[in-house]
Design a protein around this motif. Structure first.
Motif, PDB file in Angstrom:
ATOM      1  N   UNK A 303       0.830  -1.199   0.000  1.00  0.00           N
ATOM      2  CA  UNK A 303       0.000   0.000   0.000  1.00  0.00           C
ATOM      3  C   UNK A 303       0.871   1.257   0.000  1.00  0.00           C
ATOM      4  N   UNK A 304       1.923   1.248   0.783  1.00  0.00           N
ATOM      5  CA  UNK A 304       2.803   2.413   0.846  1.00  0.00           C
ATOM      6  C   UNK A 304       3.426   2.693  -0.529  1.00  0.00           C
ATOM      7  N   UNK A 305       3.858   1.657  -1.197  1.00  0.00           N
ATOM      8  CA  UNK A 305       4.450   1.832  -2.525  1.00  0.00           C
ATOM      9  C   UNK A 305       3.409   2.263  -3.559  1.00  0.00           C
ATOM     10  N   UNK A 306       2.191   1.771  -3.419  1.00  0.00           N
ATOM     11  CA  UNK A 306       1.114   2.207  -4.309  1.00  0.00           C
ATOM     12  C   UNK A 306       0.880   3.706  -4.173  1.00  0.00           C
ATOM     13  N   UNK A 307       0.842   4.184  -2.929  1.00  0.00           N
ATOM     14  CA  UNK A 307       0.690   5.624  -2.690  1.00  0.00           C
ATOM     15  C   UNK A 307       1.887   6.397  -3.235  1.00  0.00           C
ATOM     16  N   UNK A 308       3.070   5.832  -3.093  1.00  0.00           N
ATOM     17  CA  UNK A 308       4.276   6.489  -3.584  1.00  0.00           C
ATOM     18  C   UNK A 308       4.224   6.696  -5.092  1.00  0.00           C
ATOM     19  N   UNK A 309       3.812   5.675  -5.814  1.00  0.00           N
ATOM     20  CA  UNK A 309       3.748   5.782  -7.270  1.00  0.00           C
ATOM     21  C   UNK A 309       2.655   6.758  -7.705  1.00  0.00           C
ATOM     22  N   UNK A 310       1.526   6.751  -7.001  1.00  0.00           N
ATOM     23  CA  UNK A 310       0.476   7.717  -7.325  1.00  0.00           C
ATOM     24  C   UNK A 310       0.959   9.142  -7.075  1.00  0.00           C
ATOM     25  N   UNK A 311       1.722   9.355  -6.008  1.00  0.00           N
ATOM     26  CA  UNK A 311       2.278  10.679  -5.722  1.00  0.00           C
ATOM     27  C   UNK A 311       3.193  11.143  -6.846  1.00  0.00           C
ATOM     28  N   UNK A 312       3.965  10.225  -7.367  1.00  0.00           N
ATOM     29  CA  UNK A 312       4.861  10.567  -8.459  1.00  0.00           C
ATOM     30  C   UNK A 312       4.077  10.990  -9.701  1.00  0.00           C
ATOM     31  N   UNK A 313       2.983  10.281 -10.006  1.00  0.00           N
ATOM     32  CA  UNK A 313       2.168  10.647 -11.162  1.00  0.00           C
ATOM     33  C   UNK A 313       1.537  12.018 -10.947  1.00  0.00           C
ATOM     34  N   UNK A 314       1.100  12.305  -9.725  1.00  0.00           N
ATOM     35  CA  UNK A 314       0.557  13.632  -9.441  1.00  0.00           C
ATOM     36  C   UNK A 314       1.606  14.713  -9.704  1.00  0.00           C
ATOM     37  N   UNK A 315       2.850  14.454  -9.376  1.00  0.00           N
ATOM     38  CA  UNK A 315       3.896  15.448  -9.627  1.00  0.00           C
ATOM     39  C   UNK A 315       4.126  15.628 -11.127  1.00  0.00           C
ATOM     40  N   UNK A 316       3.988  14.547 -11.887  1.00  0.00           N
ATOM     41  CA  UNK A 316       4.082  14.668 -13.337  1.00  0.00           C
ATOM     42  C   UNK A 316       2.947  15.530 -13.893  1.00  0.00           C
ATOM     43  N   UNK A 317       1.737  15.321 -13.371  1.00  0.00           N
ATOM     44  CA  UNK A 317       0.593  16.119 -13.812  1.00  0.00           C
ATOM     45  C   UNK A 317       0.805  17.584 -13.444  1.00  0.00           C
ATOM     46  N   UNK A 318       1.344  17.838 -12.261  1.00  0.00           N
ATOM     47  CA  UNK A 318       1.564  19.213 -11.805  1.00  0.00           C
ATOM     48  C   UNK A 318       2.511  19.984 -12.716  1.00  0.00           C
ATOM     49  N   UNK A 319       3.394  19.280 -13.410  1.00  0.00           N
ATOM     50  CA  UNK A 319       4.298  19.948 -14.348  1.00  0.00           C
ATOM     51  C   UNK A 319       3.568  20.440 -15.582  1.00  0.00           C
ATOM     52  N   UNK A 326      -1.624  17.576  -5.072  1.00  0.00           N
ATOM     53  CA  UNK A 326      -1.835  16.195  -4.659  1.00  0.00           C
ATOM     54  C   UNK A 326      -2.959  16.140  -3.621  1.00  0.00           C
ATOM     55  N   UNK A 327      -3.866  15.175  -3.702  1.00  0.00           N
ATOM     56  CA  UNK A 327      -4.965  15.090  -2.734  1.00  0.00           C
ATOM     57  C   UNK A 327      -4.454  14.924  -1.306  1.00  0.00           C
ATOM     58  N   UNK A 328      -5.198  15.500  -0.374  1.00  0.00           N
ATOM     59  CA  UNK A 328      -4.767  15.479   1.022  1.00  0.00           C
ATOM     60  C   UNK A 328      -4.681  14.065   1.573  1.00  0.00           C
ATOM     61  N   UNK A 329      -5.604  13.181   1.176  1.00  0.00           N
ATOM     62  CA  UNK A 329      -5.561  11.832   1.747  1.00  0.00           C
ATOM     63  C   UNK A 329      -4.346  11.046   1.260  1.00  0.00           C
ATOM     64  N   UNK A 330      -3.979  11.207   0.006  1.00  0.00           N
ATOM     65  CA  UNK A 330      -2.794  10.527  -0.508  1.00  0.00           C
ATOM     66  C   UNK A 330      -1.536  11.046   0.190  1.00  0.00           C
ATOM     67  N   UNK A 331      -1.476  12.357   0.364  1.00  0.00           N
ATOM     68  CA  UNK A 331      -0.342  12.961   1.062  1.00  0.00           C
ATOM     69  C   UNK A 331      -0.273  12.476   2.513  1.00  0.00           C
ATOM     70  N   UNK A 332      -1.441  12.387   3.153  1.00  0.00           N
ATOM     71  CA  UNK A 332      -1.470  11.938   4.548  1.00  0.00           C
ATOM     72  C   UNK A 332      -1.007  10.488   4.679  1.00  0.00           C
ATOM     73  N   UNK A 333      -1.496   9.629   3.808  1.00  0.00           N
ATOM     74  CA  UNK A 333      -1.094   8.223   3.881  1.00  0.00           C
ATOM     75  C   UNK A 333       0.417   8.077   3.729  1.00  0.00           C
ATOM     76  N   UNK A 334       0.991   8.822   2.809  1.00  0.00           N
ATOM     77  CA  UNK A 334       2.420   8.653   2.571  1.00  0.00           C
ATOM     78  C   UNK A 334       3.253   9.202   3.729  1.00  0.00           C
ATOM     79  N   UNK A 335       2.805  10.288   4.328  1.00  0.00           N
ATOM     80  CA  UNK A 335       3.589  10.915   5.387  1.00  0.00           C
ATOM     81  C   UNK A 335       3.381  10.283   6.759  1.00  0.00           C
ATOM     82  N   UNK A 336       2.188   9.767   6.994  1.00  0.00           N
ATOM     83  CA  UNK A 336       1.901   9.175   8.298  1.00  0.00           C
ATOM     84  C   UNK A 336       2.459   7.764   8.422  1.00  0.00           C
TER      85      UNK A 336
END
Length: 374
Positions: A303-319, A326-336
């Motif tokens: 699950x942690x790696x799944x969130x990590x990869x989704x975070x990376x795609x969000x950063x690609x979209x942000x470019x 990035x959605x708050x829940x995805x950010x929270x899962x990765x940081x907590x």
């Protein structure tokens, strides 16, 4: 453990209104799951569903805790509600009222009422205060354990409780401390993460109002949206069209193999087909996470790696899309949470990342496996 309760172990259920249930037969059958029928008429719909051949698990959520006319926990529970569910062959959920902050008396009343019924689950619709910090969450777990009954948690918030880092942290502490099965109702994508972190079962809603419990004073229910697997998040159709159009270099990530989309992008879906797409992709993600016998650490790692990869795609979209966040829940899962398994150690296997059941054929770059702010 009651057989019906045992049969829910690891399941991602679908929370819906009774009138919507029949159109979800195909999704349930494809992923071997069941429904949480929501509202006062839920038990009345059970017989009809069984007659039409639905053989998956069914739960009935009375939803007395929701809306401007919500009932408070002090009103007690109604024995007839649980009795009717048991007569239908269901695992009964109590028709509990809302548990406001510090309402320990109401909490004990619900737990005691459930303990007096055969194999009942105590529904606990909780204000955010109950997870305001880890000591409160630990005290809640002790009270639940003392009564020894399984619980179904519904957590109130104006937006998303699992997008608030302190609430998520305390909730995971609660899951770790509970010695009884914990079901979590009215979730969105966080349901999969909660299953990986020890929830007995979880339910994802078919619409925003069933994916969240908003305060009686009002919350922020979103408009119609669609789940984008590679982003692990919901977005409005017009937003998806903009994102897909501005990111041609990663266009392979947006096609979807679900029976609704058939390897197209989910931009031309109406409300009904969007719901089937959303559920199919989230259930497919759960299936990938649970299809193999994994240790608890391996599942949390996936699950942690799944969130990590989704975070990376969000950063690609942000470019490519100005103002994208990035959605708050995805950010929270990765940081907590932390990945419990060490990486890149010779001779040691890891589970790797689940690709969120997206339609793309190429794996997201492993550059996304670690965030610089982790």
């Amino acid at each position: 453990m009651d057989a019906a309760l045992a049969g829910l172990s690891g399941r991602l259920l679908i929370q819906c209104r009774p009138g919507q249930s029949e159109e979800l037969f195909g999704v349930c059958a494809a992923h071997d799951t069941g429904l949480v029928l929501t509202g006062r008429s839920a038990p009345d719909a059970v017989k009809g569903l069984r007659e039409k051949g639905f053989d998956g698990p069914l739960l009935c959520d009375a939803e007395r805790y929701a809306g401007k006319r919500r009932v408070l926990a002090g009103a007690g529970t109604r024995p007839a509600w649980c009795r009717k569910q048991r007569e239908l062959g269901l695992l009964p959920l109590t028709d509990s009222g809302y548990l406001a902050a510090r309402d320990w008396t109401g909490l004990r009343g619900i737990l005691l009422a459930a303990a007096r019924k055969p194999a009942a689950v105590a529904t606990l619709p909780l204000a955010p205060w109950w997870f305001d910090n880890e000591p409160i969450a630990a005290a809640l777990a002790r009270e639940v354990n003392r009564h020894g009954v399984p619980v179904a948690i519904v957590l109130e918030h104006r937006t998303d409780p699992f997008g608030v880092q302190k609430l998520l942290r305390a909730f995971l502490r609660f899951l770790a401390d509970c010695a009884v099965p914990v079901l979590v109702l009215r979730c969105d994508i966080s349901a999969a993460g909660l299953l990986c972190h020890g929830a007995h079962a979880a339910a994802v809603g078919t619409r925003s109002s069933l994916r969240h419990l908003y305060p009686a004073s009002g919350g922020r229910p979103g408009g119609p949206s669609v789940f984008v697997p590679r982003l692990l998040s919901y977005h409005r159709i017009e937003t998806c069209a903009k994102v897909f159009g501005r990111t041609p270099e990663i266009e392979q990530l947006w096609t979807c193999p679900c029976p609704v989309c058939e390897d197209r992008t989910p931009v031309g879906l109406d409300r009904s087909s969007a719901v089937r797409h959303d559920l199919d992709r989230q259930l497919a993600l759960r299936d990938e996470l649970f299809r193999r016998p994994l240790t608890a650490e391996q599942r949390r790692s996936s699950w942690h790696e799944t969130c990590s990869h989704a975070s990376f795609v969000h950063r690609q979209v942000a470019e490519a899309v100005r103002g994208w966040t990035e959605p708050a829940n995805l950010r929270a899962w990765y940081r907590v949470t932390e990945d419990p398994l060490p990486r890149n150690i010779p001779g040691q296997s890891t589970t790797g990342a689940v690709r969120a059941s997206g339609g793309g054929r190429r794996r997201v770059s492993d550059r996304g496996a670690r965030r610089s702010d982790a």
